[in-house]
Scaffold this active site. Structure first.
Site, PDB file in Angstrom:
ATOM      1  N   GLU A   1      11.229   1.687   9.269  1.00  0.00           N
ATOM      2  CA  GLU A   1      12.126   2.808   8.936  1.00  0.00           C
ATOM      3  C   GLU A   1      11.323   4.069   9.230  1.00  0.00           C
ATOM      4  O   GLU A   1      10.383   4.385   8.498  1.00  0.00           O
ATOM      5  CB  GLU A   1      12.510   2.775   7.448  1.00  0.00           C
ATOM      6  CG  GLU A   1      13.145   1.483   6.973  1.00  0.00           C
ATOM      7  CD  GLU A   1      14.582   1.316   7.436  1.00  0.00           C
ATOM      8  OE1 GLU A   1      15.122   2.237   8.068  1.00  0.00           O
ATOM      9  OE2 GLU A   1      15.146   0.246   7.169  1.00  0.00           O
TER      10      GLU A   1
ATOM     11  N   GLU B   1      10.697  16.611  14.424  1.00  0.00           N
ATOM     12  CA  GLU B   1      10.924  16.475  12.979  1.00  0.00           C
ATOM     13  C   GLU B   1       9.973  17.423  12.237  1.00  0.00           C
ATOM     14  O   GLU B   1       8.765  17.395  12.444  1.00  0.00           O
ATOM     15  CB  GLU B   1      10.649  15.031  12.525  1.00  0.00           C
ATOM     16  CG  GLU B   1      10.929  14.838  11.039  1.00  0.00           C
ATOM     17  CD  GLU B   1      10.581  13.429  10.531  1.00  0.00           C
ATOM     18  OE1 GLU B   1       9.485  12.940  10.823  1.00  0.00           O
ATOM     19  OE2 GLU B   1      11.422  12.834   9.832  1.00  0.00           O
TER      20      GLU B   1
ATOM     21  N   LYS C   1       0.854  -1.189   0.000  1.00  0.00           N
ATOM     22  CA  LYS C   1       0.000   0.000   0.000  1.00  0.00           C
ATOM     23  C   LYS C   1       0.889   1.239   0.000  1.00  0.00           C
ATOM     24  O   LYS C   1       1.513   1.568   1.005  1.00  0.00           O
ATOM     25  CB  LYS C   1      -0.922   0.044   1.222  1.00  0.00           C
ATOM     26  CG  LYS C   1      -2.013   1.092   1.015  1.00  0.00           C
ATOM     27  CD  LYS C   1      -2.608   1.637   2.285  1.00  0.00           C
ATOM     28  CE  LYS C   1      -1.779   2.688   2.953  1.00  0.00           C
ATOM     29  NZ  LYS C   1      -1.631   3.948   2.176  1.00  0.00           N
TER      30      LYS C   1
ATOM     31  N   CYS D   1      14.017  11.383   4.568  1.00  0.00           N
ATOM     32  CA  CYS D   1      14.185  11.036   5.984  1.00  0.00           C
ATOM     33  C   CYS D   1      15.611  11.289   6.461  1.00  0.00           C
ATOM     34  O   CYS D   1      15.858  11.471   7.647  1.00  0.00           O
ATOM     35  CB  CYS D   1      13.817   9.584   6.194  1.00  0.00           C
ATOM     36  SG  CYS D   1      14.717   8.500   5.068  1.00  0.00           S
TER      37      CYS D   1
HETATM   38  P1  NAD Z   1       3.104   8.538   7.292  1.00  0.00           P
HETATM   39  O1  NAD Z   1       3.515   7.768   8.481  1.00  0.00           O
HETATM   40  O2  NAD Z   1       2.072   9.593   7.447  1.00  0.00           O
HETATM   41  O3  NAD Z   1       2.523   7.555   6.158  1.00  0.00           O
HETATM   42  C1  NAD Z   1       3.288   6.492   5.661  1.00  0.00           C
HETATM   43  C2  NAD Z   1       2.356   5.388   5.187  1.00  0.00           C
HETATM   44  O4  NAD Z   1       1.657   4.845   6.292  1.00  0.00           O
HETATM   45  C3  NAD Z   1       1.292   5.842   4.193  1.00  0.00           C
HETATM   46  O5  NAD Z   1       1.131   4.847   3.204  1.00  0.00           O
HETATM   47  C4  NAD Z   1       0.055   5.955   5.060  1.00  0.00           C
HETATM   48  O6  NAD Z   1      -1.153   5.786   4.350  1.00  0.00           O
HETATM   49  C5  NAD Z   1       0.264   4.804   6.022  1.00  0.00           C
HETATM   50  N1  NAD Z   1      -0.441   4.921   7.298  1.00  0.00           N
HETATM   51  C6  NAD Z   1      -0.746   6.065   7.978  1.00  0.00           C
HETATM   52  N2  NAD Z   1      -1.404   5.749   9.122  1.00  0.00           N
HETATM   53  C7  NAD Z   1      -1.514   4.394   9.157  1.00  0.00           C
HETATM   54  C8  NAD Z   1      -2.096   3.472  10.080  1.00  0.00           C
HETATM   55  N3  NAD Z   1      -2.682   3.892  11.213  1.00  0.00           N
HETATM   56  N4  NAD Z   1      -2.022   2.155   9.793  1.00  0.00           N
HETATM   57  C9  NAD Z   1      -1.413   1.714   8.671  1.00  0.00           C
HETATM   58  N5  NAD Z   1      -0.856   2.539   7.743  1.00  0.00           N
HETATM   59  C10 NAD Z   1      -0.911   3.869   8.004  1.00  0.00           C
HETATM   60  O7  NAD Z   1       4.436   9.111   6.660  1.00  0.00           O
HETATM   61  P2  NAD Z   1       4.574  10.118   5.430  1.00  0.00           P
HETATM   62  O8  NAD Z   1       4.067  11.449   5.855  1.00  0.00           O
HETATM   63  O9  NAD Z   1       4.009   9.467   4.223  1.00  0.00           O
HETATM   64  O10 NAD Z   1       6.173  10.159   5.251  1.00  0.00           O
HETATM   65  C11 NAD Z   1       6.992  11.028   5.956  1.00  0.00           C
HETATM   66  C12 NAD Z   1       7.597  10.361   7.166  1.00  0.00           C
HETATM   67  O11 NAD Z   1       8.296   9.181   6.752  1.00  0.00           O
HETATM   68  C13 NAD Z   1       8.636  11.195   7.879  1.00  0.00           C
HETATM   69  O12 NAD Z   1       8.479  11.027   9.265  1.00  0.00           O
HETATM   70  C14 NAD Z   1       9.960  10.594   7.432  1.00  0.00           C
HETATM   71  O13 NAD Z   1      11.040  10.810   8.296  1.00  0.00           O
HETATM   72  C15 NAD Z   1       9.606   9.152   7.323  1.00  0.00           C
HETATM   73  N6  NAD Z   1      10.514   8.446   6.422  1.00  0.00           N
HETATM   74  C16 NAD Z   1      11.436   7.577   6.949  1.00  0.00           C
HETATM   75  C17 NAD Z   1      12.336   6.925   6.113  1.00  0.00           C
HETATM   76  C18 NAD Z   1      13.377   5.973   6.645  1.00  0.00           C
HETATM   77  O14 NAD Z   1      13.970   5.239   5.854  1.00  0.00           O
HETATM   78  N7  NAD Z   1      13.618   5.945   7.945  1.00  0.00           N
HETATM   79  C19 NAD Z   1      12.276   7.150   4.740  1.00  0.00           C
HETATM   80  C20 NAD Z   1      11.329   8.037   4.237  1.00  0.00           C
HETATM   81  C21 NAD Z   1      10.438   8.670   5.091  1.00  0.00           C
END
Ligand code: NAD
Length: 478
Positions: free
Chosen positions: A255, A382, A179, A289
């Site tokens: 991650e 962040e 997803k 990230c």
């Molecule tokens: P997010 O956590 O809002 O969403 C990520 C994914 O999770 C999306 O597909 C979303 O639909 C899904 N999601 C959201 N709530 C959920 C739930 N309750 N249950 C299941 N799935 C759910 O993150 P974002 O805003 O898309 O991305 C930015 C964040 O990602 C930042 O915090 C960034 O640091 C982090 N990030 C980390 C890495 C890494 O490798 N550590 C890489 C890229 C981004």
């Protein structure tokens, strides 16, 4: 673009449609279907069926060959992928065509290559001889796939981060239900069509679209038929997924977020440190990230560094927008908060005026801040935008304690020309990745991941194959 689900080898678009927004100018750019619980159930069932059928019986060679066909398929439609990625994210075309899409291709090729070295390693862990007093025994270990794995990915590097998990999951022989972020479903849909053409057995890769909380993401991560979850996104979302997965004790690879520090010593090549920090702070408008948000500079070069970084911030050109109006508002709320907390705004701090269609999009100015205490929320939380706070330090110990005083621990940079100092300091920085005199220099075989609130487990090379498979020990009395 009109995004579609891909379940059991077939495209479908059931579920309510929601609009996609082009973040460059705020216009509507397409639609995606919101997967219902039934679509998610079908996808998990299709994965299970694939494991019981052709995909479960595929040899290492067949798996490697299909991964290579997928890589070739993305390459053949390179421009289409670049269009879709820039359309969803607004990121500069140059970034999508030099980083996102080539890395997605590289992810599939890297795991096809790794698979060839793998059978040897997996099957030669034999412990002959030791018997525990009951006669001779031979122990050997095999690895088998986990089963149906859920992959949940974010919007910032949509195809790169999705394929970073899909490639090793398939390489290890699992069935996948992926997803992608609700904001960026387009390249994932193209990937499904490449996978379809590459003749991966139906059900081995399934794609469902939709939101996270209370929707497709939650249905998937709480599903009793899911054997493991690999997630990239915010730390708070990771915590929600962990709670949701707890009832089924589903294994997790996480991650998560970061508040990444840079440490600049006075002996560093200052020009390289400034250029490197500008890159690590402003690339993809800070929406990676690994981007730097806290910079600690040794006092004798502090003023010079801040002035030069401020100049770099003002000189940023052709930068992309924040992913959405909501994220733009969040970043701007931190720009406001920083002022309230007493920051000096060295550069940026507002919304740019371009005089073209971008003015109705979601851009914010590249920003450099100084003067905040370490307790300020701007320095602790962040932001995920093109912004860093720069603070001075006097000793190596102080630099380390400032860098380490964070709930996060994903990545750090250290800038110094002193070799001994580099080796002394780098292992003491509490992050999963430390770059010395560089940033985001990646070898896909190395462990990638964070400590503290930045993640659980490591991905990359053998580390991903280990997560996506289960060692099984077999003991034969002989
Ligand atoms: P997010 O956590 O809002 O969403 C990520 C994914 O999770 C999306 O597909 C979303 O639909 C899904 N999601 C959201 N709530 C959920 C739930 N309750 N249950 C299941 N799935 C759910 O993150 P974002 O805003 O898309 O991305 C930015 C964040 O990602 C930042 O915090 C960034 O640091 C982090 N990030 C980390 C890495 C890494 O490798 N550590 C890489 C890229 C981004």
């Amino acid at each position: 673009m009109k995004a579609e689900h891909y379940v059991g080898g077939m495209f479908r678009s059931d579920g309510e449609e929601y609009p996609l927004v082009d973040p460059v100018d705020g216009s509507e750019s397409g639609t995606a279907p919101e997967a219902t619980r039934e679509v998610v159930d079908d996808a998990v069932r299709a994965g299970r069926a694939a494991l019981a059928g052709a995909w479960g019986a595929a040899t290492f060679e067949e798996r490697a060959a299909v991964l290579r066909r997928i890589a070739d398929g993305i390459e053949a439609r390179f421009e289409e992928f670049v269009d879709a990625e820039t359309g969803d994210t607004g990121k500069p075309r140059e970034l999508a065509s030099t980083v996102d899409i080539p890395r997605a291709i590289g992810n599939f090729r890297a795991y096809a290559d790794l698979l060839y070295g793998r059978p040897e390693r997996a099957y030669t862990t034999a412990v002959p001889g030791w018997s525990g007093g009951t006669g001779q025994a031979l122990n050997y270990t095999v690895r088998r796939p986990l089963g149906v794995v859920a992959i949940i990915s974010p919007w910032n590097l949509p195809l790169l981060l999705l394929t970073w998990k899909v490639a090793p999951a398939l390489a290890a022989g699992n069935a996948v239900v992926a997803k992608p972020s609700e904001e960026t479903p387009s390249t994932a849909t193209l990937l499904a069509s490449v996978i379809h053409e590459a003749e991966l057995p139906p059900g081995a890769f399934n794609l469902v679209h939709g939101h996270g909380a209370g929707a497709a993401g939650e249905f998937l991560t709480g599903h009793p038929g899911v054997d493991a979850i690999a997630f990239t996104g915010e730390s708070a979302t990771g915590a929600a997924i962990m709670r949701n997965a707890a009832d089924h004790v589903t294994p997790l690879s996480f991650e998560l977020g970061g508040k990444n520090p840079a440490i600049v010593f006075a002996d560093a090549d200052l020009e390289a440190a400034v250029a490197g920090t500008a890159r690590s702070t402003f690339t993809h408008s800070g929406q990676i990230c690994l981007c730097t948000e806290r910079v600690y500079v040794e006092r004798p070069v502090f003023d010079e560094f801040v002035a030069a970084l401020g100049e770099r911030a003002r000189a940023q050109a052709d930068y992309g927008p924040m992913i959405s109006a909501a994220h733009r508002d969040k970043v701007l709320s931190y720009y406001r908060l920083a002022r309230e907390e007493g920051a000096t705004v060295v550069a940026g701090g507002g919304v740019p005026a371009f005089g073209d269609r971008r003015d109705s999009g979601f851009h914010v100015e590249p920003t450099v801040l100084t003067g905040l205490p370490e307790t300020a929320r701007t320095v602790r939380e962040e932001i995920f935008g093109p912004v860093c706070h720069v603070a001075p330090f006097d000793t190596e110990e102080e630099a380390l304690s400032l860098a380490n005083a964070s709930p996060y621990g994903l990545a750090a940079t250290v800038w110094t020309r002193d070799l001994s100092r580099a080796h002394r300091v780098a292992p003491r920085v509490e992050t999963g990745i430390v770059w010395v005199n560089c940033w985001n220099l990646r070898d896909l075989r190395t462990p990638f991941g964070g400590v503290k609130a930045s993640g659980i487990g490591r991905e990359g090379g053998e580390y991903s194959l280990d997560f996506f498979s289960e060692p099984v020990n077999i003991c034969i009395q002989i």
